[in-house]
Design a protein around this motif. Structure first.
Motif, PDB file in Angstrom:
ATOM      1  N   ILE A 118       0.825  -1.210   0.000  1.00 45.87           N
ATOM      2  CA  ILE A 118       0.000   0.000   0.000  1.00 45.87           C
ATOM      3  C   ILE A 118       0.862   1.265   0.000  1.00 45.87           C
ATOM      4  CG2 ILE A 118      -1.646   1.377   1.353  1.00 45.87           C
ATOM      5  CD1 ILE A 118      -3.123  -1.222   1.960  1.00 45.87           C
ATOM      6  N   ASP A 119       1.889   1.322   0.841  1.00 39.78           N
ATOM      7  CA  ASP A 119       2.727   2.532   0.903  1.00 39.78           C
ATOM      8  C   ASP A 119       3.392   2.822  -0.436  1.00 39.78           C
ATOM      9  OD1 ASP A 119       2.045   2.910   3.572  1.00 39.78           O
ATOM     10  OD2 ASP A 119       3.836   1.889   4.323  1.00 39.78           O
ATOM     11  N   ALA A 120       3.928   1.795  -1.090  1.00 40.16           N
ATOM     12  CA  ALA A 120       4.585   1.996  -2.385  1.00 40.16           C
ATOM     13  C   ALA A 120       3.587   2.425  -3.455  1.00 40.16           C
ATOM     14  CB  ALA A 120       5.308   0.713  -2.814  1.00 40.16           C
ATOM     15  N   GLU A 121       2.393   1.833  -3.436  1.00 41.34           N
ATOM     16  CA  GLU A 121       1.386   2.199  -4.441  1.00 41.34           C
ATOM     17  C   GLU A 121       0.883   3.623  -4.212  1.00 41.34           C
ATOM     18  OE1 GLU A 121      -1.223   1.558  -7.823  1.00 41.34           O
ATOM     19  OE2 GLU A 121       0.788   0.968  -7.202  1.00 41.34           O
ATOM     20  N   VAL A 122       0.651   4.006  -2.959  1.00 46.22           N
ATOM     21  CA  VAL A 122       0.231   5.384  -2.667  1.00 46.22           C
ATOM     22  C   VAL A 122       1.315   6.356  -3.134  1.00 46.22           C
ATOM     23  CG1 VAL A 122      -0.228   7.030  -0.801  1.00 46.22           C
ATOM     24  CG2 VAL A 122      -1.375   4.800  -0.818  1.00 46.22           C
ATOM     25  N   ALA A 123       2.576   6.049  -2.860  1.00 42.59           N
ATOM     26  CA  ALA A 123       3.670   6.923  -3.299  1.00 42.59           C
ATOM     27  C   ALA A 123       3.703   7.029  -4.823  1.00 42.59           C
ATOM     28  CB  ALA A 123       5.002   6.406  -2.757  1.00 42.59           C
ATOM     29  N   ARG A 124       3.513   5.908  -5.521  1.00 40.15           N
ATOM     30  CA  ARG A 124       3.509   5.920  -6.991  1.00 40.15           C
ATOM     31  C   ARG A 124       2.392   6.819  -7.516  1.00 40.15           C
ATOM     32  NH1 ARG A 124       1.220   3.567 -11.532  1.00 40.15           N
ATOM     33  NH2 ARG A 124      -0.441   2.561 -10.354  1.00 40.15           N
ATOM     34  N   LEU A 125       1.213   6.681  -6.923  1.00 35.22           N
ATOM     35  CA  LEU A 125       0.055   7.463  -7.365  1.00 35.22           C
ATOM     36  C   LEU A 125       0.209   8.943  -7.019  1.00 35.22           C
ATOM     37  CD1 LEU A 125      -2.573   4.770  -6.433  1.00 35.22           C
ATOM     38  CD2 LEU A 125      -1.986   5.510  -8.755  1.00 35.22           C
ATOM     39  N   GLU A 126       0.831   9.232  -5.877  1.00 36.20           N
ATOM     40  CA  GLU A 126       1.112  10.633  -5.531  1.00 36.20           C
ATOM     41  C   GLU A 126       2.087  11.251  -6.531  1.00 36.20           C
ATOM     42  OE1 GLU A 126       0.327  10.880  -0.735  1.00 36.20           O
ATOM     43  OE2 GLU A 126       2.255  10.084  -1.408  1.00 36.20           O
ATOM     44  N   ARG A 127       3.068  10.494  -6.997  1.00 38.38           N
ATOM     45  CA  ARG A 127       3.988  11.004  -8.017  1.00 38.38           C
ATOM     46  C   ARG A 127       3.252  11.321  -9.322  1.00 38.38           C
ATOM     47  NH1 ARG A 127       7.207   6.972  -5.752  1.00 38.38           N
ATOM     48  NH2 ARG A 127       6.797   5.537  -7.490  1.00 38.38           N
ATOM     49  N   LEU A 128       2.148  10.614  -9.558  1.00 38.99           N
ATOM     50  CA  LEU A 128       1.334  10.858 -10.753  1.00 38.99           C
ATOM     51  C   LEU A 128       0.381  12.041 -10.572  1.00 38.99           C
ATOM     52  CD1 LEU A 128       0.442   7.175 -11.720  1.00 38.99           C
ATOM     53  CD2 LEU A 128       2.111   8.687 -12.831  1.00 38.99           C
ATOM     54  N   GLY A 129       0.276  12.567  -9.343  1.00 37.46           N
ATOM     55  CA  GLY A 129      -0.566  13.726  -9.097  1.00 37.46           C
ATOM     56  C   GLY A 129      -1.708  13.519  -8.120  1.00 37.46           C
TER      57      GLY A 129
ATOM     58  N   ARG B 190      -9.653   1.889   8.042  1.00 34.53           N
ATOM     59  CA  ARG B 190      -9.004   0.606   8.339  1.00 34.53           C
ATOM     60  C   ARG B 190      -7.624   0.611   7.680  1.00 34.53           C
ATOM     61  NH1 ARG B 190     -14.361  -0.891   7.138  1.00 34.53           N
ATOM     62  NH2 ARG B 190     -13.778  -1.756   5.136  1.00 34.53           N
ATOM     63  N   ASP B 191      -7.343  -0.361   6.823  1.00 38.10           N
ATOM     64  CA  ASP B 191      -6.056  -0.384   6.131  1.00 38.10           C
ATOM     65  C   ASP B 191      -6.173   0.098   4.691  1.00 38.10           C
ATOM     66  OD1 ASP B 191      -7.513  -2.624   5.442  1.00 38.10           O
ATOM     67  OD2 ASP B 191      -5.852  -4.026   5.624  1.00 38.10           O
ATOM     68  N   PHE B 192      -7.273   0.801   4.353  1.00 37.03           N
ATOM     69  CA  PHE B 192      -7.484   1.367   3.025  1.00 37.03           C
ATOM     70  C   PHE B 192      -7.006   2.813   3.031  1.00 37.03           C
ATOM     71  CE2 PHE B 192     -11.647  -1.196   2.067  1.00 37.03           C
ATOM     72  CZ  PHE B 192     -11.019  -2.375   2.414  1.00 37.03           C
ATOM     73  N   SER B 193      -6.258   3.210   2.004  1.00 40.18           N
ATOM     74  CA  SER B 193      -5.890   4.614   1.834  1.00 40.18           C
ATOM     75  C   SER B 193      -6.852   5.241   0.831  1.00 40.18           C
ATOM     76  CB  SER B 193      -4.461   4.733   1.296  1.00 40.18           C
ATOM     77  OG  SER B 193      -3.541   4.325   2.277  1.00 40.18           O
TER      78      SER B 193
ATOM     79  N   VAL C 112      -6.192  -0.574  -1.625  1.00 40.79           N
ATOM     80  CA  VAL C 112      -6.557  -1.607  -0.653  1.00 40.79           C
ATOM     81  C   VAL C 112      -5.581  -2.783  -0.744  1.00 40.79           C
ATOM     82  CG1 VAL C 112      -8.985  -0.926  -0.842  1.00 40.79           C
ATOM     83  CG2 VAL C 112      -8.151  -2.842  -2.198  1.00 40.79           C
ATOM     84  N   PRO C 113      -5.511  -3.598   0.306  1.00 37.11           N
ATOM     85  CA  PRO C 113      -4.675  -4.797   0.230  1.00 37.11           C
ATOM     86  C   PRO C 113      -5.233  -5.777  -0.805  1.00 37.11           C
ATOM     87  CG  PRO C 113      -5.415  -4.397   2.494  1.00 37.11           C
ATOM     88  CD  PRO C 113      -6.146  -3.441   1.606  1.00 37.11           C
ATOM     89  N   VAL C 114      -4.425  -6.721  -1.196  1.00 35.47           N
ATOM     90  CA  VAL C 114      -4.832  -7.738  -2.170  1.00 35.47           C
ATOM     91  C   VAL C 114      -6.138  -8.389  -1.718  1.00 35.47           C
ATOM     92  CG1 VAL C 114      -4.202  -9.953  -3.202  1.00 35.47           C
ATOM     93  CG2 VAL C 114      -2.468  -8.171  -2.917  1.00 35.47           C
ATOM     94  N   GLN C 115      -7.085  -8.500  -2.666  1.00 37.22           N
ATOM     95  CA  GLN C 115      -8.406  -9.049  -2.375  1.00 37.22           C
ATOM     96  C   GLN C 115      -8.716 -10.311  -3.173  1.00 37.22           C
ATOM     97  OE1 GLN C 115     -10.716  -7.169  -0.180  1.00 37.22           O
ATOM     98  NE2 GLN C 115      -8.747  -6.229   0.280  1.00 37.22           N
TER      99      GLN C 115
END
Length: 126
Positions: free
Chosen positions: A77-88, A96-99, A112-115
């Motif tokens: 989740i942290d890496a994906e949020v960072a990637r998406l923040e770099r995209l804007g 819960r554990d959802f950003s 979200v975590p893997v579902q």
């Protein structure tokens, strides 16, 4: 390196009649409605049955105005949020554990975590 992919299309309903709204969307989309509990005893979701290769479709009871949002599932989740923040995108909340993020266009979406069980073979690698 991490992976992610579209996990769900979520129909947010500002309603006290989740079953009525889920029945409408099930009929409109030709899908059987089923109980979907993201957490034990969480009655805020209903699922719409679709082909397992497709993203999950959910109807969710919410306290904000009705809208549709996407969930992106990831193994980091942290890496994906960072990637998406770099995209804007910008992070606007946590449940819960959802950003919860907001796209530059103003659309909200969740990371979200893997579902789904086929995540490893179907997800994008970043």
């Amino acid at each position: 390196m991490h992976k992610s992919r579209l996990q769900a299309l979520v129909i947010d309903c500002g309603t006290d009649q989740l079953d009525v709204d889920a029945a409408f969307w099930g009929a409109a989309l030709g899908c059987k409605v089923f109980s979907y509990n993201a957490e034990p005893e969480d009655e805020n979701y209903r699922g719409l049955e679709a082909d397992p290769s497709q993203p999950l479709m959910l109807v969710q009871k919410v306290s904000h105005p009705s809208r549709v949002h996407l969930d992106i599932e990831t193994d980091d989740i942290d890496a994906e949020v960072a990637r998406l923040e770099r995209l804007g995108a910008k992070k606007v909340g946590q449940v819960r554990d959802f950003s919860i993020l907001e796209a530059p266009s103003g659309h909200r979406f969740c990371v979200v975590p893997v579902q789904r069980p086929d995540f490893d073979e179907k997800a994008n690698v970043w």
